[in-house]
Enzyme design. Structure first.
Site, PDB file in Angstrom:
ATOM      1  N   ASN A  22       4.049  -3.801 -15.095  1.00  0.00           N
ATOM      2  CA  ASN A  22       3.266  -2.723 -14.479  1.00  0.00           C
ATOM      3  C   ASN A  22       2.965  -1.626 -15.496  1.00  0.00           C
ATOM      4  O   ASN A  22       1.863  -1.086 -15.522  1.00  0.00           O
ATOM      5  CB  ASN A  22       4.008  -2.144 -13.263  1.00  0.00           C
ATOM      6  N   ARG A  96      16.706   3.036 -10.624  1.00  0.00           N
ATOM      7  CA  ARG A  96      17.612   4.141 -10.259  1.00  0.00           C
ATOM      8  C   ARG A  96      16.994   4.943  -9.125  1.00  0.00           C
ATOM      9  O   ARG A  96      15.771   5.043  -9.033  1.00  0.00           O
ATOM     10  CB  ARG A  96      17.818   5.089 -11.442  1.00  0.00           C
ATOM     11  N   LEU A  98      16.333   8.506  -7.747  1.00  0.00           N
ATOM     12  CA  LEU A  98      16.291   9.890  -8.241  1.00  0.00           C
ATOM     13  C   LEU A  98      16.805  10.832  -7.156  1.00  0.00           C
ATOM     14  O   LEU A  98      16.522  10.657  -5.972  1.00  0.00           O
ATOM     15  CB  LEU A  98      14.856  10.252  -8.644  1.00  0.00           C
ATOM     16  N   HIS A 114       6.323  -0.769  -4.810  1.00  0.00           N
ATOM     17  CA  HIS A 114       7.412  -1.519  -4.195  1.00  0.00           C
ATOM     18  C   HIS A 114       6.877  -2.876  -3.715  1.00  0.00           C
ATOM     19  O   HIS A 114       5.823  -2.930  -3.087  1.00  0.00           O
ATOM     20  CB  HIS A 114       7.981  -0.726  -3.010  1.00  0.00           C
TER      21      HIS A 114
HETATM   22  C1  GRF Z   1       7.918  -5.066  -9.594  1.00  0.00           C
HETATM   23  O1  GRF Z   1       7.921  -6.117  -8.678  1.00  0.00           O
HETATM   24  C2  GRF Z   1       8.022  -3.746  -8.868  1.00  0.00           C
HETATM   25  O2  GRF Z   1       7.338  -3.728  -7.663  1.00  0.00           O
HETATM   26  C3  GRF Z   1       9.489  -3.646  -8.619  1.00  0.00           C
HETATM   27  O3  GRF Z   1      10.087  -4.140  -9.804  1.00  0.00           O
HETATM   28  C4  GRF Z   1       9.184  -5.067 -10.423  1.00  0.00           C
HETATM   29  C5  GRF Z   1       8.967  -4.555 -11.814  1.00  0.00           C
HETATM   30  O4  GRF Z   1       8.176  -5.413 -12.559  1.00  0.00           O
HETATM   31  N1  GRF Z   1       9.868  -2.316  -8.242  1.00  0.00           N
HETATM   32  P1  GRF Z   1       7.675  -4.992 -13.997  1.00  0.00           P
HETATM   33  O5  GRF Z   1       8.892  -4.467 -14.759  1.00  0.00           O
HETATM   34  O6  GRF Z   1       6.617  -3.940 -13.848  1.00  0.00           O
HETATM   35  O7  GRF Z   1       7.140  -6.245 -14.620  1.00  0.00           O
END
Ligand code: GRF
Length: 193
Positions: A22, A96, A98, A114
């Site tokens: 992401n 984590r 916050l 999420h």
């Molecule tokens: C994603 O599925 C996000 O929704 C969740 O943790 C994962 C992180 O993926 N909170 P990345 O580290 O962005 O590849």
């Protein structure tokens, strides 16, 4: 306008703990003209987070935070954010929670992605839990962060069909690219007014 960079974009920090797909996607978006944000800082609670490498190419500052003591960790993060004049925070796989005390400084300025259709399946193992409950759909949600876990106001959601053969892993793999698209759309929506 930020006089030091000449950029009108909103200075943003991305918090990660792991893979950082992401984050990578947000960096690619942030350099486009239409992006309202620039990414100026990466915060990680994990020194081995793969995502830490993504900032290198664009010279984005990174800070690894030792989380042995949460209070101290949050104070360090706060100072780092101030140092870089950060005005907006995107949580992207940051593992984590916050504290209320930290969040009060950034009301309406922290968002999270999420991997479920909130308010369903807050917390961890969302994909597995959705499959075990015979849900027909799962998906992802971008929402504002408040002290109550995964409960802040929803900005955008995307539904993904759960297939009969899906495992937690296969579902996660299909949802992730949708997360990438949704996060960008949600940021555009937040700054659309
Ligand atoms: C994603 O599925 C996000 O929704 C969740 O943790 C994962 C992180 O993926 N909170 P990345 O580290 O962005 O590849």
């Amino acid at each position: 306008m930020d006089p030091s960079t000449g950029s009108k974009k909103i200075k943003t920090a991305v918090f990660i703990s792991g893979t950082g797909s992401n984050l990578k996607n947000l960096i690619n978006f942030s350099i486009k003209k239409k992006s309202p944000i620039s990414i100026n800082l990466i915060i990680s609670d994990n020194k081995n987070a793969v995502g830490l490498n993504y900032g290198k190419f664009f010279n984005i500052k990174k800070k690894i935070i030792d989380y042995k003591n949460k209070n101290i960790a949050e104070k360090k993060i706060f100072l780092e954010l101030k140092k870089h004049n950060v005005n907006f925070i995107c949580l992207a796989g940051f593992m984590r929670i916050l504290s209320k005390n930290f969040l009060k400084n950034f009301k309406g300025k922290i968002i999270n992605i999420h991997p479920s259709l909130l308010p369903k399946y807050k917390g961890l193992n969302t994909h597995k839990r959705a499959i075990e409950n015979n849900e027909k759909f799962s998906g992802c949600t971008v929402h504002y962060v408040t002290p109550k876990l995964d409960s802040g106001k929803i900005i955008l959601q995307k539904k993904v069909i759960i297939k009969k053969k899906d495992t937690g892993k296969s579902l996660a793999r299909r949802i992730l690219p949708q997360e990438h698209k949704l996060y960008v759309k949600a940021i555009l929506k937040v700054f659309s007014h």
